[in-house]
Scaffold this motif. Sequence first.
Motif, PDB file in Angstrom:
ATOM      1  N   MET A 146      14.569  94.848  15.697  1.00 52.49           N
ATOM      2  CA  MET A 146      15.267  95.069  16.959  1.00 52.49           C
ATOM      3  C   MET A 146      16.397  94.044  17.094  1.00 52.49           C
ATOM      4  O   MET A 146      16.195  92.851  16.888  1.00 52.49           O
ATOM      5  CB  MET A 146      14.284  94.914  18.131  1.00 52.49           C
ATOM      6  N   GLN A 147      17.602  94.525  17.403  1.00 57.44           N
ATOM      7  CA  GLN A 147      18.729  93.615  17.609  1.00 57.44           C
ATOM      8  C   GLN A 147      18.628  92.970  18.991  1.00 57.44           C
ATOM      9  O   GLN A 147      18.234  93.612  19.963  1.00 57.44           O
ATOM     10  CB  GLN A 147      20.045  94.372  17.499  1.00 57.44           C
ATOM     11  N   THR A 148      18.990  91.700  19.044  1.00 55.27           N
ATOM     12  CA  THR A 148      19.028  90.990  20.327  1.00 55.27           C
ATOM     13  C   THR A 148      20.393  90.356  20.502  1.00 55.27           C
ATOM     14  O   THR A 148      21.141  90.167  19.534  1.00 55.27           O
ATOM     15  CB  THR A 148      17.943  89.900  20.389  1.00 55.27           C
ATOM     16  N   HIS A 149      20.723  90.009  21.742  1.00 56.02           N
ATOM     17  CA  HIS A 149      22.054  89.464  22.034  1.00 56.02           C
ATOM     18  C   HIS A 149      21.938  88.297  23.019  1.00 56.02           C
ATOM     19  O   HIS A 149      22.636  88.246  24.023  1.00 56.02           O
ATOM     20  CB  HIS A 149      22.962  90.554  22.609  1.00 56.02           C
ATOM     21  N   PHE A 150      21.058  87.360  22.696  1.00 58.73           N
ATOM     22  CA  PHE A 150      20.949  86.154  23.513  1.00 58.73           C
ATOM     23  C   PHE A 150      22.126  85.232  23.216  1.00 58.73           C
ATOM     24  O   PHE A 150      22.584  85.121  22.066  1.00 58.73           O
ATOM     25  CB  PHE A 150      19.642  85.419  23.215  1.00 58.73           C
ATOM     26  N   SER A 151      22.603  84.564  24.245  1.00 62.71           N
ATOM     27  CA  SER A 151      23.683  83.589  24.049  1.00 62.71           C
ATOM     28  C   SER A 151      23.106  82.301  23.453  1.00 62.71           C
ATOM     29  O   SER A 151      21.893  82.068  23.494  1.00 62.71           O
ATOM     30  CB  SER A 151      24.356  83.281  25.386  1.00 62.71           C
ATOM     31  N   LEU A 152      23.992  81.467  22.933  1.00 67.17           N
ATOM     32  CA  LEU A 152      23.552  80.186  22.386  1.00 67.17           C
ATOM     33  C   LEU A 152      22.925  79.324  23.474  1.00 67.17           C
ATOM     34  O   LEU A 152      21.962  78.589  23.224  1.00 67.17           O
ATOM     35  CB  LEU A 152      24.736  79.455  21.750  1.00 67.17           C
ATOM     36  N   ALA A 153      23.460  79.420  24.680  1.00 66.91           N
ATOM     37  CA  ALA A 153      22.893  78.653  25.790  1.00 66.91           C
ATOM     38  C   ALA A 153      21.468  79.123  26.086  1.00 66.91           C
ATOM     39  O   ALA A 153      20.574  78.305  26.347  1.00 66.91           O
ATOM     40  CB  ALA A 153      23.760  78.807  27.035  1.00 66.91           C
ATOM     41  N   GLN A 154      21.244  80.434  26.029  1.00 76.87           N
ATOM     42  CA  GLN A 154      19.896  80.952  26.259  1.00 76.87           C
ATOM     43  C   GLN A 154      18.936  80.500  25.162  1.00 76.87           C
ATOM     44  O   GLN A 154      17.795  80.136  25.426  1.00 76.87           O
ATOM     45  CB  GLN A 154      19.926  82.483  26.320  1.00 76.87           C
ATOM     46  N   LEU A 155      19.408  80.523  23.919  1.00 71.93           N
ATOM     47  CA  LEU A 155      18.542  80.168  22.801  1.00 71.93           C
ATOM     48  C   LEU A 155      18.207  78.680  22.768  1.00 71.93           C
ATOM     49  O   LEU A 155      17.322  78.255  22.007  1.00 71.93           O
ATOM     50  CB  LEU A 155      19.188  80.588  21.483  1.00 71.93           C
ATOM     51  N   ALA A 156      18.900  77.897  23.584  1.00 67.68           N
ATOM     52  CA  ALA A 156      18.544  76.475  23.705  1.00 67.68           C
ATOM     53  C   ALA A 156      17.222  76.298  24.439  1.00 67.68           C
ATOM     54  O   ALA A 156      16.585  75.244  24.350  1.00 67.68           O
ATOM     55  CB  ALA A 156      19.655  75.713  24.429  1.00 67.68           C
ATOM     56  N   ASP A 157      16.806  77.333  25.172  1.00 65.03           N
ATOM     57  CA  ASP A 157      15.509  77.321  25.854  1.00 65.03           C
ATOM     58  C   ASP A 157      14.440  77.692  24.823  1.00 65.03           C
ATOM     59  O   ASP A 157      14.484  78.786  24.241  1.00 65.03           O
ATOM     60  CB  ASP A 157      15.520  78.340  26.996  1.00 65.03           C
ATOM     61  N   PRO A 158      13.469  76.814  24.558  1.00 67.46           N
ATOM     62  CA  PRO A 158      12.463  77.097  23.527  1.00 67.46           C
ATOM     63  C   PRO A 158      11.703  78.405  23.754  1.00 67.46           C
ATOM     64  O   PRO A 158      11.393  79.116  22.794  1.00 67.46           O
ATOM     65  CB  PRO A 158      11.523  75.892  23.609  1.00 67.46           C
TER      66      PRO A 158
END
Length: 431
Positions: A1-13
């Motif tokens: 499944m493709q996802t589109h989280f931002s880098l700022a979101q991915l900073a959240d563990p």
Amino acid sequence: MQTHFSLAQLADPDLAAADKILRTCVHCGFCTATCPTYVIAGDENDSPRGRIYLIKNMLERDETADAIVARHVDRCLTCLSCMTTCPSGVDYMHLVDQARVRIETQYQRPLLDRLLRDVLALVLPRQTLLRLALGLAKLARLTGIQHLLRGRLKAMLAMVPREIASPATTDQPGTFPAEGQRRGRVAILAGCAQPVLKPSINAAAIRLLNRLGIEVVVAQGAGCCGALTQHMGREHAAKDTARPTLHAWAAEMNGAGLDAIVITTSGCGTAIKDWGHLFRGDADEALARTVAAKALDISEYLVKIGGVQPQPGQPRQKVAYHAACSLQHGQRVLTAPKDLLRGAGFDVVDIAEAHLCCGSAGTYNLLQPGFANQLRSRKIANIEKTGADIVSAGNIGCLQQLEGGLNRPIVHTVELLDWASGGPQPAGLGQ
């Protein structure tokens, strides 16, 4: 499944973990065939795949949890049958737990729903309050008020047991010495609801273990595992109730030592084995992982020490084994209970659709009585077809869910093993 989280979101563990889980899903739909709510409702949103899409959209778009997401996530039993079926290894359990936390913190539930959840979260983990609540409910039922109630309140009153057991010594802090030469030392989880509803379960486990040469300790301060509140999305409350138990067992491990922590309630066992995740990022995370590594279902531990030998002349009973979801899907303990029962002299038969939940699932049968009752009826119909003399299960929730509707007794597996090897006949068997 493709996802589109931002880098700022991915900073959240947590979001980074969710992204990894979501990317594992390949949309195959195998999970829909084994999901109890999808089997009943036929609604894609009430399947694991449908819930994954709802959760993905909520997290990815950073949207506030709404009524639609809450409704379909609430309907999930957390039976984890989907995880057993999934060929890609999607960690659905931790994804739906994260969604529940978000719903609990963001979504404004209707007032009566909030009050009911608050009461359950307050009462169920505390034995004294649970005894009081059950006593009041019994009095209410004597008035016939249940005939005027509908929905959740009626379901809650229907679940109240006819008898409320007095506190048992086997659920109080203390040490129960091994008979003969000591072969090992274990702690046993007293628990919160089980000692109130069926103290005979732990009593049977302790008798059996003692006869097998195992010293058993009920640790001072050990009580709730946190599972009930965790599945309601109240992660902080879950840690608050689990932490004293964690430290009580750690003290025993550092003191006289423990070979294992034995759990007789499989729902609790699934939660305890996952304490490392519950306490992630917490000062107690390393301790939680160490303690959790010692946890074993009672059936796992009995197999480990060599099983149970039946007494001569024990009548051979036909037992239908009900596999609790938390044991077969959550802990992947599949054969141990059945092997032990056969070794103890019982004829064991499987139940059709064994992978489907009975509808108990912690507080699910109180919060979602519609789905729970349909699953209960389906499970009971499959049990009755076996023609068994007795039904066996390894989880207090399943026992409470099923016993009122069966035409045969249902008891905990360890009670049958205790009986077969020299213990008293379980009270639930009657004559």
